[in-house]
Scaffold this active site. Structure first.
Site, short mmCIF file in Angstrom:
data_model
loop_
_atom_site.label_atom_id
_atom_site.label_comp_id
_atom_site.label_asym_id
_atom_site.label_seq_id
_atom_site.Cartn_x
_atom_site.Cartn_y
_atom_site.Cartn_z
N HIS A 84 0.82 -1.21 0.00
CA HIS A 84 0.00 0.00 0.00
C HIS A 84 0.85 1.27 0.00
O HIS A 84 0.47 2.27 -0.61
CB HIS A 84 -0.94 0.00 1.21
CG HIS A 84 -2.13 -0.89 1.03
ND1 HIS A 84 -3.20 -0.54 0.24
CD2 HIS A 84 -2.41 -2.12 1.52
CE1 HIS A 84 -4.11 -1.51 0.26
NE2 HIS A 84 -3.64 -2.49 1.02
N GLU A 85 1.97 1.24 0.68
CA GLU A 85 2.81 2.43 0.77
C GLU A 85 3.72 2.57 -0.44
O GLU A 85 4.06 3.68 -0.84
CB GLU A 85 3.65 2.40 2.05
CG GLU A 85 2.86 2.52 3.33
CD GLU A 85 2.24 3.89 3.49
OE1 GLU A 85 2.75 4.87 2.91
OE2 GLU A 85 1.21 3.99 4.20
N GLY A 86 4.11 1.43 -1.02
CA GLY A 86 5.14 1.47 -2.04
C GLY A 86 6.51 1.60 -1.37
O GLY A 86 6.62 2.16 -0.28
#
Length: 327
Positions: free
Chosen positions: A40-42
């Site tokens: 989700h954050e990368g």
């Protein structure tokens, strides 16, 4: 690259070492929970500015994390990104979730850590009280309220909250990055996206003058690489957090420049149309003060979006562009 900051971490498996340092029975995020969070954050290995201009690196880490101070041209390795994320979780996020949700199962803890990492609001989120009561319909309703960024509903947050609920309630860690399969001509997404978000990206790149191609299910790899080249990002043709944050920031800069122009144009039109108003009757000091304020405002906007200015002038004035990107 000259001046680039590189970090190296010799441990072959930072997650294994992190588990070994756990003491006192403190609950830690599982490997699957880390993978869920990173999806989700990368994970970006070269520092970039987020949409509001804050230097960011790794899995969404800023100076506020207390474990790294990102700056222009900073680069880290994948292993170092993982180590820094582990430090940030252990110092700032896992203890708060453990205190707020005692007795949580591992998958519940992992989902709550993802939520807290994104919002910093585990201590005040009303869904946690519903979780303690095992009122799952309320947990779902309340966690989905956390879907806004910058005052507007963001599709990415809507999806993230749904996936966090699925993890907390069902232990569903998801199946990885969603989106269209890449081809040799199409850029690959390394964060989860929906077809609607792909369409929004296509519109955004096109507004900035990049040729996204005719395929409605993707974006030309060459266009993405040119965008990355123009904005001093890693040139890999991958659409991840850094590229998307920079795209949003450039679109915001364009929109605000248009708003400033519209305000100026409206004022000018109003002045020309007001028969009773005579600018020559104003004292000189007031005219010069107004012009000075206008210059200051333009300068403020230019400095606020100096990375956008750098992208525009880098061909004609590369040294000035490099200077602007240092800050």
């Amino acid at each position: 690259m000259p001046g680039a900051q590189r970090f190296r971490h010799s441990a072959p498996d930072w997650r294994r070492n992190r588990r070994a340092t756990t003491s006192g029975g403190s609950m830690r995020t599982s490997d699957k929970g880390i993978a869920f969070l990173e999806r989700h954050e990368g994970v970006v290995l070269k520092a970039y500015r987020d949409p509001v201009g804050i230097w960011t690196i790794g899995a969404g880490l800023t100076a506020a994390s207390g474990v790294v101070t990102p700056r222009s041209q900073m680069k880290i390795t994948k292993a170092e990104a993982g180590r820094l994320l582990g430090l940030a979780l252990g110092r700032n996020y896992e203890p708060a979730v453990a205190r707020t949700m005692p007795g949580a199962n591992q998958h519940e803890f992992d989902g709550a850590v993802s939520f807290h990492f994104n919002t910093g609001a585990i201590a005040k989120a009303s869904w946690v009280r519903a979780w303690a009561e095992r009122n799952w319909s309320e947990v779902e309703r309340r966690i989905k309220l956390w879907k806004k960024g910058g005052g507007r509903v963001l599709p990415g947050l809507v999806r993230r909250r749904q996936e966090e609920f699925n993890l907390i309630r069902l232990g569903d860690y998801g199946a990885g990055v969603a989106g269209q399969s890449p081809t040799s001509e199409r850029a690959r997404f390394v964060v989860s996206v929906t077809p609607a978000e792909i369409q929004a990206m296509r519109v955004g790149f096109a507004k900035l003058g990049y040729k996204v191609g005719e395929d409605p299910g993707g974006i030309r790899k060459a266009a993405v690489m040119q965008f990355q080249r123009d904005h001093d990002l890693t040139i890999d043709g991958l659409i991840g957090r850094a590229t998307l944050s920079t795209l949003q920031r450039m679109l915001d800069a364009r929109a605000k420049a248009g708003q400033d122009g519209a305000v100026g144009g409206t004022a000018a039109a109003g002045t020309a149309g007001a028969e009773a108003f005579n600018i020559a009757a104003l004292p000189d000091w007031l005219i010069w003060a107004g012009l000075g304020l206008a210059v200051v405002w333009v300068g403020y906007r230019a400095w606020q979006y100096r990375d956008a200015v750098a992208a525009k002038i880098q061909t004609a004035a590369p040294a000035t562009a490099r200077f602007l990107r240092r800050f």
